[in-house]
Design a protein around this motif. Structure first.
Motif, PDB file in Angstrom:
ATOM      1  N   HIS A  89       0.815  -1.224   0.000  1.00 38.44           N
ATOM      2  CA  HIS A  89       0.000   0.000   0.000  1.00 38.44           C
ATOM      3  C   HIS A  89       0.846   1.271   0.000  1.00 38.44           C
ATOM      4  CE1 HIS A  89      -3.630  -2.334   0.423  1.00 38.44           C
ATOM      5  NE2 HIS A  89      -3.050  -3.015   1.399  1.00 38.44           N
ATOM      6  N   GLN A  90       1.988   1.219  -0.659  1.00 35.55           N
ATOM      7  CA  GLN A  90       2.887   2.368  -0.709  1.00 35.55           C
ATOM      8  C   GLN A  90       2.230   3.625  -1.269  1.00 35.55           C
ATOM      9  OE1 GLN A  90       6.575   2.883  -0.003  1.00 35.55           O
ATOM     10  NE2 GLN A  90       5.533   1.633   1.507  1.00 35.55           N
ATOM     11  N   LYS A 114       2.022  11.253   3.240  1.00 33.39           N
ATOM     12  CA  LYS A 114       3.332  11.578   3.783  1.00 33.39           C
ATOM     13  C   LYS A 114       4.395  11.300   2.728  1.00 33.39           C
ATOM     14  CE  LYS A 114       3.504  10.247   7.852  1.00 33.39           C
ATOM     15  NZ  LYS A 114       3.478   9.437   9.038  1.00 33.39           N
ATOM     16  N   SER A 115       5.389  12.167   2.657  1.00 33.25           N
ATOM     17  CA  SER A 115       6.463  11.951   1.683  1.00 33.25           C
ATOM     18  C   SER A 115       7.274  10.720   2.059  1.00 33.25           C
ATOM     19  CB  SER A 115       7.386  13.176   1.625  1.00 33.25           C
ATOM     20  OG  SER A 115       8.214  13.222   2.776  1.00 33.25           O
ATOM     21  N   SER A 116       7.943  10.157   1.080  1.00 35.74           N
ATOM     22  CA  SER A 116       8.772   8.984   1.352  1.00 35.74           C
ATOM     23  C   SER A 116       9.923   9.343   2.292  1.00 35.74           C
ATOM     24  CB  SER A 116       9.298   8.370   0.051  1.00 35.74           C
ATOM     25  OG  SER A 116      10.052   9.300  -0.672  1.00 35.74           O
ATOM     26  N   LEU A 117      10.413  10.558   2.204  1.00 31.28           N
ATOM     27  CA  LEU A 117      11.492  10.990   3.088  1.00 31.28           C
ATOM     28  C   LEU A 117      11.002  11.057   4.539  1.00 31.28           C
ATOM     29  CD1 LEU A 117      14.359  11.954   3.578  1.00 31.28           C
ATOM     30  CD2 LEU A 117      13.616  14.263   2.940  1.00 31.28           C
ATOM     31  N   GLU A 123      10.678   8.400   9.965  1.00 32.21           N
ATOM     32  CA  GLU A 123       9.893   7.729  11.008  1.00 32.21           C
ATOM     33  C   GLU A 123      10.357   6.291  11.222  1.00 32.21           C
ATOM     34  OE1 GLU A 123       5.666   7.994  10.444  1.00 32.21           O
ATOM     35  OE2 GLU A 123       5.700  10.179  10.517  1.00 32.21           O
ATOM     36  N   LEU A 124      10.614   5.568  10.125  1.00 32.82           N
ATOM     37  CA  LEU A 124      11.094   4.192  10.242  1.00 32.82           C
ATOM     38  C   LEU A 124      12.451   4.137  10.942  1.00 32.82           C
ATOM     39  CD1 LEU A 124      10.140   2.796   6.722  1.00 32.82           C
ATOM     40  CD2 LEU A 124       9.135   2.115   8.906  1.00 32.82           C
TER      41      LEU A 124
END
Length: 147
Positions: free
Chosen positions: A116-117, A124-127, A132-133
């Protein structure tokens, strides 16, 4: 006795300067190629996804795999594929990658996350999501290497 193992990684790598170079027109072929590359390296591609500026992969590995080699070979093969098949010469990957080890019970959640990318990155941006990760995993980083 034989060797038994259960090694899973969530691997993320981004396009150079996070450019939106991975196009919807060929993304499914691209992800399939990545899966084939991983199989050729004797890894198990459990889920591959991403959006226009990065790839997320859930990968099962052997005890003999060196994660750095696996990622380097996968990124290299993917670059060659884009150059040859898509004929997009500027395509390149950002140096480095993020890799997270997973317990077996975390794999279904990560697979769902990868599937579900597109929905995640509408919010939210990938950055921001990578930050967060990294924070959740307790990984310290220098922000200048994320851009």
């Amino acid at each position: 006795m034989s060797t038994y193992h259960c090694i899973h990684f969530h691997i993320i790598f981004s396009t150079k300067h996070r450019k939106p170079w991975i196009d919807d027109a060929w993304v499914h072929q691209f992800h399939a190629y990545l899966g084939g590359t991983l199989k050729g390296l004797e890894a198990v591609p459990l889920k591959i996804g991403g959006v226009s500026d990065h790839v997320d992969m859930l990968v099962g590995c052997k005890t003999t795999h060196c994660p750095a080699d696996l990622v380097r070979e996968t990124k290299s093969a993917a670059t060659l594929w884009v150059h040859k098949e898509i004929k997009f010469a500027p395509f390149a990957w950002q140096e480095g990658y993020a890799i997270f080890s997973l317990s077996p019970d975390a794999c279904p959640g990560v697979a769902k996350y990868i599937e579900h990318q597109a929905a995640h990155h509408h919010k939210k941006s990938s950055l921001d999501e990578l930050k967060e990760l990294l924070a959740k995993a307790g990984v310290q980083y220098d922000p200048k290497y994320l851009e």
